[in-house]
Design a protein around this motif. Structure first.
Motif, PDB file in Angstrom:
ATOM      1  N   SER A   1     -89.143  64.652  43.558  1.00 15.92           N
ATOM      2  CA  SER A   1     -88.612  63.332  43.225  1.00 15.92           C
ATOM      3  C   SER A   1     -89.503  62.245  43.824  1.00 15.92           C
ATOM      4  N   TRP A   2     -89.551  61.089  43.176  1.00  7.02           N
ATOM      5  CA  TRP A   2     -90.362  59.976  43.657  1.00  7.02           C
ATOM      6  C   TRP A   2     -89.660  58.650  43.381  1.00  7.02           C
ATOM      7  N   GLU A   3     -90.006  57.658  44.179  1.00  6.12           N
ATOM      8  CA  GLU A   3     -89.500  56.302  43.988  1.00  6.12           C
ATOM      9  C   GLU A   3     -90.653  55.327  44.188  1.00  6.12           C
ATOM     10  N   ILE A   4     -90.712  54.308  43.345  1.00 11.17           N
ATOM     11  CA  ILE A   4     -91.758  53.291  43.423  1.00 11.17           C
ATOM     12  C   ILE A   4     -91.117  51.916  43.274  1.00 11.17           C
ATOM     13  N   THR A   5     -91.412  51.040  44.201  1.00 11.68           N
ATOM     14  CA  THR A   5     -90.925  49.661  44.144  1.00 11.68           C
ATOM     15  C   THR A   5     -92.120  48.723  44.185  1.00 11.68           C
ATOM     16  N   LEU A   6     -92.225  47.830  43.205  1.00  5.93           N
ATOM     17  CA  LEU A   6     -93.301  46.850  43.132  1.00  5.93           C
ATOM     18  C   LEU A   6     -92.759  45.510  43.595  1.00  5.93           C
ATOM     19  N   GLU A   7     -93.280  45.025  44.708  1.00  2.58           N
ATOM     20  CA  GLU A   7     -92.684  43.884  45.396  1.00  2.58           C
ATOM     21  C   GLU A   7     -93.677  42.729  45.544  1.00  2.58           C
ATOM     22  N   PRO A   8     -93.180  41.509  45.749  1.00  2.00           N
ATOM     23  CA  PRO A   8     -94.083  40.373  45.987  1.00  2.00           C
ATOM     24  C   PRO A   8     -94.802  40.504  47.320  1.00  2.00           C
ATOM     25  N   LEU A   9     -95.944  39.816  47.452  1.00  3.62           N
ATOM     26  CA  LEU A   9     -96.740  39.896  48.674  1.00  3.62           C
ATOM     27  C   LEU A   9     -95.973  39.417  49.900  1.00  3.62           C
ATOM     28  N   SER A  10     -94.989  38.555  49.696  1.00  3.19           N
ATOM     29  CA  SER A  10     -94.228  38.021  50.824  1.00  3.19           C
ATOM     30  C   SER A  10     -93.440  39.089  51.566  1.00  3.19           C
ATOM     31  N   THR A  11     -93.298  40.295  50.982  1.00  9.72           N
ATOM     32  CA  THR A  11     -92.558  41.370  51.642  1.00  9.72           C
ATOM     33  C   THR A  11     -93.427  42.157  52.615  1.00  9.72           C
ATOM     34  N   ALA A  12     -94.712  41.799  52.723  1.00  8.47           N
ATOM     35  CA  ALA A  12     -95.585  42.466  53.703  1.00  8.47           C
ATOM     36  C   ALA A  12     -95.021  42.274  55.102  1.00  8.47           C
ATOM     37  N   VAL A  13     -95.162  43.281  55.963  1.00 10.29           N
ATOM     38  CA  VAL A  13     -94.695  43.146  57.336  1.00 10.29           C
ATOM     39  C   VAL A  13     -95.516  42.059  58.033  1.00 10.29           C
ATOM     40  N   SER A  14     -94.867  41.292  58.889  1.00 13.22           N
ATOM     41  CA  SER A  14     -95.509  40.128  59.491  1.00 13.22           C
ATOM     42  C   SER A  14     -96.013  40.410  60.904  1.00 13.22           C
ATOM     43  N   TRP A  15     -97.256  40.013  61.167  1.00 10.47           N
ATOM     44  CA  TRP A  15     -97.821  40.038  62.516  1.00 10.47           C
ATOM     45  C   TRP A  15     -97.593  38.657  63.109  1.00 10.47           C
ATOM     46  N   GLY A  16     -96.648  38.572  64.038  1.00 11.25           N
ATOM     47  CA  GLY A  16     -96.198  37.290  64.551  1.00 11.25           C
ATOM     48  C   GLY A  16     -97.271  36.499  65.272  1.00 11.25           C
ATOM     49  N   GLU A  17     -97.100  35.191  65.237  1.00 13.13           N
ATOM     50  CA  GLU A  17     -98.072  34.286  65.851  1.00 13.13           C
ATOM     51  C   GLU A  17     -98.201  34.513  67.344  1.00 13.13           C
ATOM     52  N   ASP A  18     -97.104  34.899  68.013  1.00 15.94           N
ATOM     53  CA  ASP A  18     -97.116  35.073  69.462  1.00 15.94           C
ATOM     54  C   ASP A  18     -97.408  36.508  69.893  1.00 15.94           C
ATOM     55  N   GLU A  19     -97.705  37.387  68.931  1.00 14.93           N
ATOM     56  CA  GLU A  19     -97.948  38.796  69.245  1.00 14.93           C
ATOM     57  C   GLU A  19     -99.445  39.076  69.287  1.00 14.93           C
ATOM     58  N   ASP A  20     -99.924  39.555  70.421  1.00 16.76           N
ATOM     59  CA  ASP A  20    -101.346  39.889  70.543  1.00 16.76           C
ATOM     60  C   ASP A  20    -101.662  41.264  69.964  1.00 16.76           C
ATOM     61  N   GLU A  21    -100.638  42.133  69.868  1.00 17.30           N
ATOM     62  CA  GLU A  21    -100.847  43.493  69.374  1.00 17.30           C
ATOM     63  C   GLU A  21     -99.884  43.800  68.248  1.00 17.30           C
ATOM     64  N   PHE A  22    -100.365  44.573  67.284  1.00 24.17           N
ATOM     65  CA  PHE A  22     -99.517  45.040  66.186  1.00 24.17           C
ATOM     66  C   PHE A  22     -99.671  46.549  66.080  1.00 24.17           C
ATOM     67  N   VAL A  23     -98.547  47.254  65.994  1.00 25.95           N
ATOM     68  CA  VAL A  23     -98.540  48.718  65.978  1.00 25.95           C
ATOM     69  C   VAL A  23     -97.909  49.199  64.676  1.00 25.95           C
ATOM     70  N   GLY A  24     -98.535  50.196  64.040  1.00 24.41           N
ATOM     71  CA  GLY A  24     -97.985  50.738  62.810  1.00 24.41           C
ATOM     72  C   GLY A  24     -98.352  52.195  62.624  1.00 24.41           C
ATOM     73  N   ALA A  25     -97.952  52.751  61.469  1.00 27.42           N
ATOM     74  CA  ALA A  25     -98.257  54.142  61.142  1.00 27.42           C
ATOM     75  C   ALA A  25     -98.360  54.273  59.629  1.00 27.42           C
ATOM     76  N   GLY A  26     -99.331  55.076  59.185  1.00 29.97           N
ATOM     77  CA  GLY A  26     -99.478  55.331  57.762  1.00 29.97           C
ATOM     78  C   GLY A  26     -99.968  54.121  56.982  1.00 29.97           C
ATOM     79  N   ASP A  27     -99.835  54.204  55.654  1.00 31.39           N
ATOM     80  CA  ASP A  27    -100.278  53.125  54.773  1.00 31.39           C
ATOM     81  C   ASP A  27     -99.340  51.932  54.889  1.00 31.39           C
ATOM     82  N   GLU A  28     -99.927  50.741  55.044  1.00 33.33           N
ATOM     83  CA  GLU A  28     -99.099  49.545  55.252  1.00 33.33           C
ATOM     84  C   GLU A  28     -99.877  48.302  54.840  1.00 33.33           C
ATOM     85  N   VAL A  29     -99.149  47.227  54.558  1.00 34.52           N
ATOM     86  CA  VAL A  29     -99.730  45.916  54.266  1.00 34.52           C
ATOM     87  C   VAL A  29     -99.176  44.932  55.275  1.00 34.52           C
ATOM     88  N   VAL A  30    -100.077  44.246  55.999  1.00 36.30           N
ATOM     89  CA  VAL A  30     -99.701  43.360  57.094  1.00 36.30           C
ATOM     90  C   VAL A  30    -100.083  41.926  56.746  1.00 36.30           C
TER      91      VAL A  30
END
Length: 219
Positions: free
Chosen positions: A123-152
């Motif tokens: 089974s598979w699921e695909i959702t096509l979303e606007p760019l605004s749904t990208a995870v946000s790297w906050g202005e006050d954050e010096d480090e960003f941590v993630g895993a796998g394929d992602e859009v920041v």
């Protein structure tokens, strides 16, 4: 033309002789000027699901979006976008087994995406979303941590020389594309574990990450 948007330039407004305006109209004009336009357009989210190999027609579009993908099978899972002429465009996924990830597509001058071609054994699921749904790297954050394929999405604006340190502990491909409103740059493209530092172009808006392990960004 923007790398992240294919909107045509706006036509200049017609001008006319100045007219007297009231104080209330002046205040309204100031408020309208202060309203910020969104960084990215807000197209409708499109959702699709199925089992096994499929070709799914989608609402025709040529704007950049984020695809959220998942697969529950044990064998090869590939997803490609197709143009209205049936030609291959973007490869969104090419993995073995179960998968969850978010990838950027249509972020360049391409023909309109008209369909998705899926190869899967589960089974598979695909959702096509606007760019605004990208995870946000906050202005006050010096480090960003993630895993796998992602859009920041950067909530801060790189200026001048911005050094970005990166690490990856996976065994597969680790690639990072950076995007401004007009250009893109391949920052890293390595196999396996990685640790290094690269420069980030002024005005960078998005980072598209390809990884099969944990990763960190530090500025």
């Amino acid at each position: 033309m923007s790398v992240l948007s294919d909107d045509p330039p706006r036509e200049p407004r017609a001008t006319s002789a100045p007219e007297a305006v009231t104080e209330a109209e002046n205040e309204q004009a100031v408020e309208e000027e202060e309203e910020e336009e969104p960084a990215f357009p807000e197209p409708e989210t499109l959702e699709y699901s199925g089992v096994g190999d499929s070709v799914v027609e989608i609402d025709l579009h040529d704007d950049a979006r984020i695809a959220t993908l998942s697969h529950g099978g044990a064998s090869n899972f590939t997803v490609r976008t197709l143009t209205s002429g049936g030609d291959n465009s973007d490869m969104l996924a090419n993995v073995i087994g179960a998968y969850e990830g978010r990838v950027l597509y249509n972020a360049g001058e391409r023909e309109e995406a008209a369909a998705l071609e899926i190869s899967a054994d589960g089974s598979w699921e695909i959702t096509l979303e606007p760019l605004s749904t990208a995870v946000s790297w906050g202005e006050d954050e010096d480090e960003f941590v993630g895993a796998g394929d992602e859009v920041v999405q950067l909530a801060w604006t790189p200026e001048g020389i911005t050094a970005l340190s990166m690490t990856h502990d996976g065994a597969g491909n680790f690639a990072i594309w950076s995007y401004t409103s007009t250009d893109r740059d391949l920052l890293v493209n390595e196999i396996g574990a990685y640790e290094g530092q690269v420069s980030l172009a002024a005005g960078t808006l998005l980072l598209a990450v390809t990884a099969n392990g944990n990763w960190t960004f530090t500025r």
